[in-house]
Write an enzyme that holds these catalytic residues in place. Structure first.
Site, PDB file in Angstrom:
ATOM      1  N   TRP A  82       0.836  -1.198   0.000  1.00 55.28           N
ATOM      2  CA  TRP A  82       0.000   0.000   0.000  1.00 55.28           C
ATOM      3  C   TRP A  82       0.874   1.253   0.000  1.00 55.28           C
ATOM      4  CZ3 TRP A  82      -3.158  -2.164   4.731  1.00 55.28           C
ATOM      5  CH2 TRP A  82      -3.993  -3.219   4.274  1.00 55.28           C
TER       6      TRP A  82
ATOM      7  N   ASN B  84       0.649   0.047  -9.845  1.00 55.79           N
ATOM      8  CA  ASN B  84      -0.771   0.174 -10.187  1.00 55.79           C
ATOM      9  C   ASN B  84      -1.535   1.158  -9.321  1.00 55.79           C
ATOM     10  OD1 ASN B  84      -3.365  -0.840 -11.407  1.00 55.79           O
ATOM     11  ND2 ASN B  84      -3.697  -1.456  -9.264  1.00 55.79           N
ATOM     12  N   HIS B  85      -1.130   1.242  -8.058  1.00 54.74           N
ATOM     13  CA  HIS B  85      -1.956   2.020  -7.121  1.00 54.74           C
ATOM     14  C   HIS B  85      -1.121   2.613  -5.999  1.00 54.74           C
ATOM     15  CE1 HIS B  85      -1.884  -2.257  -5.808  1.00 54.74           C
ATOM     16  NE2 HIS B  85      -1.555  -1.716  -4.653  1.00 54.74           N
TER      17      HIS B  85
ATOM     18  N   ASP C 223       4.294  -6.143  -9.232  1.00 50.25           N
ATOM     19  CA  ASP C 223       2.969  -6.395  -8.660  1.00 50.25           C
ATOM     20  C   ASP C 223       1.856  -5.984  -9.637  1.00 50.25           C
ATOM     21  OD1 ASP C 223       1.456  -7.033  -6.134  1.00 50.25           O
ATOM     22  OD2 ASP C 223       0.734  -4.982  -6.402  1.00 50.25           O
TER      23      ASP C 223
ATOM     24  N   LYS D 252      -1.196  -7.153 -14.464  1.00 45.19           N
ATOM     25  CA  LYS D 252      -2.322  -7.236 -15.411  1.00 45.19           C
ATOM     26  C   LYS D 252      -3.313  -6.083 -15.247  1.00 45.19           C
ATOM     27  CE  LYS D 252      -5.829 -10.110 -13.208  1.00 45.19           C
ATOM     28  NZ  LYS D 252      -6.385 -11.454 -13.050  1.00 45.19           N
ATOM     29  N   HIS D 253      -3.087  -5.258 -14.209  1.00 46.35           N
ATOM     30  CA  HIS D 253      -3.993  -4.129 -13.973  1.00 46.35           C
ATOM     31  C   HIS D 253      -3.550  -2.856 -14.676  1.00 46.35           C
ATOM     32  CE1 HIS D 253      -6.490  -6.383 -11.137  1.00 46.35           C
ATOM     33  NE2 HIS D 253      -5.358  -6.953 -10.762  1.00 46.35           N
TER      34      HIS D 253
ATOM     35  N   GLU E 113       3.512 -10.149 -11.959  1.00 47.64           N
ATOM     36  CA  GLU E 113       2.452 -10.931 -11.323  1.00 47.64           C
ATOM     37  C   GLU E 113       1.198 -10.808 -12.185  1.00 47.64           C
ATOM     38  OE1 GLU E 113      -0.616 -11.030  -7.585  1.00 47.64           O
ATOM     39  OE2 GLU E 113       0.046  -9.177  -8.519  1.00 47.64           O
TER      40      GLU E 113
HETATM   41  C1  ABC Z   1      -6.583  -7.573   2.045  1.00 46.60           C
HETATM   42  C2  ABC Z   1      -6.740  -8.447   3.276  1.00 46.60           C
HETATM   43  C3  ABC Z   1      -7.248  -9.836   2.924  1.00 46.60           C
HETATM   44  C4  ABC Z   1      -8.514  -9.701   2.175  1.00 46.60           C
HETATM   45  C5  ABC Z   1      -8.278  -8.807   0.967  1.00 46.60           C
HETATM   46  C6  ABC Z   1      -9.544  -8.588   0.184  1.00 46.60           C
HETATM   47  O1  ABC Z   1      -7.795  -7.533   1.393  1.00 46.60           O
HETATM   48  O2  ABC Z   1      -5.495  -8.541   3.909  1.00 46.60           O
HETATM   49  O3  ABC Z   1      -7.462 -10.584   4.092  1.00 46.60           O
HETATM   50  O4  ABC Z   1      -8.910 -10.987   1.741  1.00 46.60           O
HETATM   51  C7  ABC Z   1      -2.211  -6.520  -0.656  1.00 46.60           C
HETATM   52  C8  ABC Z   1      -2.064  -7.276   0.642  1.00 46.60           C
HETATM   53  C9  ABC Z   1      -3.320  -8.078   0.954  1.00 46.60           C
HETATM   54  C10 ABC Z   1      -4.552  -7.197   0.886  1.00 46.60           C
HETATM   55  C11 ABC Z   1      -4.587  -6.529  -0.500  1.00 46.60           C
HETATM   56  C12 ABC Z   1      -5.785  -5.625  -0.701  1.00 46.60           C
HETATM   57  O5  ABC Z   1      -3.391  -5.753  -0.668  1.00 46.60           O
HETATM   58  O6  ABC Z   1      -0.963  -8.158   0.535  1.00 46.60           O
HETATM   59  O7  ABC Z   1      -3.203  -8.641   2.247  1.00 46.60           O
HETATM   60  O8  ABC Z   1      -5.652  -8.044   1.117  1.00 46.60           O
HETATM   61  O9  ABC Z   1      -5.724  -4.527   0.120  1.00 46.60           O
HETATM   62  C13 ABC Z   1      -1.004  -8.548  -5.428  1.00 46.60           C
HETATM   63  C14 ABC Z   1      -0.065  -8.926  -4.274  1.00 46.60           C
HETATM   64  C15 ABC Z   1      -0.838  -8.886  -2.983  1.00 46.60           C
HETATM   65  C16 ABC Z   1      -1.232  -7.439  -2.703  1.00 46.60           C
HETATM   66  C17 ABC Z   1      -1.717  -6.739  -3.901  1.00 46.60           C
HETATM   67  C18 ABC Z   1      -2.150  -5.349  -3.776  1.00 46.60           C
HETATM   68  C19 ABC Z   1      -1.629  -7.265  -5.154  1.00 46.60           C
HETATM   69  O10 ABC Z   1       0.541 -10.135  -4.553  1.00 46.60           O
HETATM   70  O11 ABC Z   1      -0.113  -9.396  -1.883  1.00 46.60           O
HETATM   71  O12 ABC Z   1      -2.280  -7.474  -1.701  1.00 46.60           O
HETATM   72  O13 ABC Z   1      -0.964  -4.604  -4.065  1.00 46.60           O
HETATM   73  C20 ABC Z   1      -5.957  -9.725  -7.420  1.00 46.60           C
HETATM   74  C21 ABC Z   1      -4.850  -9.006  -8.188  1.00 46.60           C
HETATM   75  C22 ABC Z   1      -3.469  -9.412  -7.726  1.00 46.60           C
HETATM   76  C23 ABC Z   1      -3.340  -9.255  -6.197  1.00 46.60           C
HETATM   77  C24 ABC Z   1      -4.440 -10.114  -5.558  1.00 46.60           C
HETATM   78  C25 ABC Z   1      -4.414 -10.027  -4.050  1.00 46.60           C
HETATM   79  O14 ABC Z   1      -5.717  -9.648  -6.023  1.00 46.60           O
HETATM   80  O15 ABC Z   1      -4.991  -9.277  -9.571  1.00 46.60           O
HETATM   81  O16 ABC Z   1      -2.522  -8.567  -8.358  1.00 46.60           O
HETATM   82  N1  ABC Z   1      -1.993  -9.619  -5.714  1.00 46.60           N
HETATM   83  C26 ABC Z   1      -8.942 -13.661  -9.400  1.00 46.60           C
HETATM   84  C27 ABC Z   1      -8.499 -12.497 -10.254  1.00 46.60           C
HETATM   85  C28 ABC Z   1      -7.165 -11.973  -9.768  1.00 46.60           C
HETATM   86  C29 ABC Z   1      -7.279 -11.562  -8.305  1.00 46.60           C
HETATM   87  C30 ABC Z   1      -7.724 -12.805  -7.504  1.00 46.60           C
HETATM   88  C31 ABC Z   1      -7.853 -12.509  -6.017  1.00 46.60           C
HETATM   89  O17 ABC Z   1      -8.981 -13.269  -8.022  1.00 46.60           O
HETATM   90  O18 ABC Z   1      -8.396 -12.911 -11.598  1.00 46.60           O
HETATM   91  O19 ABC Z   1      -6.778 -10.845 -10.520  1.00 46.60           O
HETATM   92  O20 ABC Z   1      -5.997 -11.110  -7.828  1.00 46.60           O
HETATM   93  O21 ABC Z   1      -8.794 -11.535  -5.816  1.00 46.60           O
HETATM   94  C32 ABC Z   1      -7.854 -18.708 -10.672  1.00 46.60           C
HETATM   95  C33 ABC Z   1      -8.381 -17.775 -11.731  1.00 46.60           C
HETATM   96  C34 ABC Z   1      -7.980 -16.357 -11.346  1.00 46.60           C
HETATM   97  C35 ABC Z   1      -8.524 -16.013  -9.959  1.00 46.60           C
HETATM   98  C36 ABC Z   1      -7.996 -17.051  -8.971  1.00 46.60           C
HETATM   99  C37 ABC Z   1      -8.487 -16.738  -7.544  1.00 46.60           C
HETATM  100  O22 ABC Z   1      -8.400 -18.345  -9.387  1.00 46.60           O
HETATM  101  O23 ABC Z   1      -7.822 -18.113 -12.988  1.00 46.60           O
HETATM  102  O24 ABC Z   1      -8.502 -15.446 -12.293  1.00 46.60           O
HETATM  103  O25 ABC Z   1      -7.995 -14.722  -9.590  1.00 46.60           O
HETATM  104  O26 ABC Z   1      -8.234 -20.018 -10.982  1.00 46.60           O
END
Ligand code: ABC
Length: 485
Positions: free
Chosen positions: A82, A120-121, A211, A214-215, A235
């Site tokens: 963040w 991205n953000h 990170d 794709k966004h 990623e």
């Molecule tokens: C926080 C809380 C969590 C809560 C969440 C909603 O909010 O801590 O408990 O569940 C950071 C933090 C997280 C935090 C987030 C949001 O920010 O580490 O703890 O979660 O505030 C990257 C990093 C990740 C980071 C961020 C944000 C991005 O690795 O650690 O999170 O900078 C999306 C993004 C991906 C991101 C991920 C967390 O979310 O694309 O970049 N990771 C589908 C979508 C994906 C999506 C995924 C999860 O759902 O296509 O784009 O990822 O939401 C497959 C399918 C996929 C599918 C998966 C689940 O299944 O083919 O399409 O993914 O089979």
């Protein structure tokens, strides 16, 4: 360092806040609290021998820039994703001098530094949740972007199949919105390009984990990567090779998520897990990715997904799954804590403090396993000068519970049957792997097997353990692997 420079490396991924404290203390760390637990760059410096001792020669650390302060609806920014001020460092992790010291300590040991970067953000706590965007934030906090015109209009991604949504709308939710930078705006773009150039040079960084790649529109990335001037692995969180493929042209490569899902499913569903899906996924990726799968990051755990042992604790299955990243084409990545048998489930449970393990390496079978896999891969690289550029191939088996992967001098035999099962693999002479005169050594046990005189090979395992076979000849110059061979 370039993508080619990275191919012979093995990466140990740390969540900086959760790896080690610089003062050597071991405070408790309740992952469910989502707060800083105290890990920092000095802590990593102090424990590089632990990482290198397992055979890793690169680390990937959490994003380094200053994040949103205090608490949010999702807790504190202990993971680093963040960013709030990209021109300042996250003081929870240390000072600029500490980060430079980490970089030079790594280089002094012949290791590489990979830094996670978020483009991205940026994130600020909403100041007034009842107001309507763009009145919701104090933009002066978001440096150097200070104004709502640096951002896409607020909307939250609700359809991941709609790429316009994915690129233009925001991650997060109204409680904690991740303000989506307008990466079509040339000022924002130029800011990011010069930022990455300076970051890489200021801290002598060798590679970047990108990170949320794709966004952002694909054509943002090539110039970002050339400004970085080092290996970039994006990623692209998706289970689909065709979707991920174009990003292997925009950046050096991607984290191999499609194969990750195939591997996770194959090993966490007992014998109904289908190993042939791994073959399909890798074959597609080899065909569709730029540079095949040679530059991908290959992993079975990370900070966003449940650990293997949150689902399956049978140690034979765990060892099979852990073997995967080391015997295929990509650059292996081990997520910290897997070697200690950590079992955390979904985020945030999978971000346990490593110091609670005491960095103990004695009587830790998974530490030994990883050490052997790293040593074997290094031996394969030095024995076969084309190891890193030879595609892994799959020798079809009659059961979908077994997998045979050839990447000479490796023949890896995997099974998801578990410790109370027996598995067998057969390699026909038509595979052309052996002449029949070889002795093959399973580097995981140092047991030997021999092909038949026609070059075919039948192998069985009684306790569901993986096998990594190498010709004895390929080991003869190695001091550490099965040295009595
Ligand atoms: C926080 C809380 C969590 C809560 C969440 C909603 O909010 O801590 O408990 O569940 C950071 C933090 C997280 C935090 C987030 C949001 O920010 O580490 O703890 O979660 O505030 C990257 C990093 C990740 C980071 C961020 C944000 C991005 O690795 O650690 O999170 O900078 C999306 C993004 C991906 C991101 C991920 C967390 O979310 O694309 O970049 N990771 C589908 C979508 C994906 C999506 C995924 C999860 O759902 O296509 O784009 O990822 O939401 C497959 C399918 C996929 C599918 C998966 C689940 O299944 O083919 O399409 O993914 O089979």
């Amino acid at each position: 360092a370039s993508a080619d420079d990275w191919t012979n490396r093995a990466i140990y991924q740390v969540v900086t806040d959760r790896f080690a404290l610089g003062n050597g203390s071991s405070p408790s760390c309740d992952t469910s609290q989502k707060t800083y637990c105290g890990g920092n760059w000095q802590g990593i410096i102090n424990n590089l021998d632990y990482i290198q001792g397992m055979g890793f020669d690169a680390i990937w650390i959490s994003p380094v820039v200053e994040n949103v302060q205090g608490t949010t609806t999702e807790g504190e920014a202990y993971h680093g994703y963040w960013p709030q001020n990209i021109n300042s460092l996250n003081s929870n992790f240390g000072s600029a001098d500490d980060l430079k010291s980490l970089s030079s300590a790594l280089h002094g040991k012949g290791m590489y530094l990979m830094v996670d970067v978020v483009v991205n953000h940026v994130v600020a706590n909403p100041t007034n949740t009842s107001s309507v965007w763009p009145e919701t934030f104090d933009y002066s906090l978001l440096q150097p972007f200070g104004g709502s015109n640096s951002f896409h209009t607020q909307c939250f991604i609700d359809d991941y199949n709609n790429q316009t949504d994915v690129e233009q709308c925001w991650l997060g939710d109204s409680g904690l919105p991740l303000l989506d930078l307008d990466t079509e705006n040339s000022t924002v773009v130029d800011t990011m390009y010069s930022w990455i150039k300076n970051l890489v040079s200021d801290y002598n960084i060798d590679g970047l984990r990108v990170d949320t790649a794709k966004h952002i529109r694909q054509d943002f990335w090539p110039d970002f990567a050339s400004n970085a001037g080092v290996y970039t692995v994006g990623e692209i969180l998706i289970g689909n090779v065709t979707y991920a493929a174009p990003y292997t042209k925009a950046l050096d490569s991607v984290l191999d998520y499609p194969t990750y899902y195939a591997v996770y499913d194959a090993f966490t569903n007992g014998t109904s897990g289908n190993m042939s899906v791994i073959t399909e996924m890798v074959t597609q990726a080899q065909d569709q990715y730029n540079h095949g799968t040679f530059y991908v990051g290959s992993f079975v755990e990370n900070q966003d997904n449940p650990r293997i042992q949150s689902t399956v604790t049978d140690q034979s299955i765990v060892k099979n799954a852990m073997t995967w990243p080391f015997i295929n084409d990509g650059i292996p990545i081990l997520y910290y804590g897997q070697e200690q048998g950590y079992q955390g489930g979904n985020d945030p449970a999978n971000r346990e403090a490593l110091w609670l393990s005491g960095f103990n390496t004695e009587n830790k079978p998974l530490v030994t396993h990883v050490k052997t896999l790293n040593a074997a891969r290094k031996q394969a690289i030095s024995y076969n000068s084309s190891f890193l550029t030879t595609k892994a191939s799959f020798i079809s088996q009659s059961s979908t519970s077994t997998l045979a992967v050839s990447k000479p001098p490796f023949l890896a035999l995997l099974t998801n049957g578990g410790s109370s099962s027996s598995a067998s693999w057969s390699i026909p002479s038509s595979a052309g792997l052996y002449t029949g005169s070889e002795t093959l050594v399973d580097v995981l046990t140092c047991e030997t097997v021999s092909p038949s005189s026609d070059g075919s090979l039948s192998v069985s395992a009684s306790s569901g353990l993986p096998k990594v076979l190498m010709p004895a000849e390929a080991l003869s110059k190695s001091g550490s692997l099965c040295s009595s061979q």
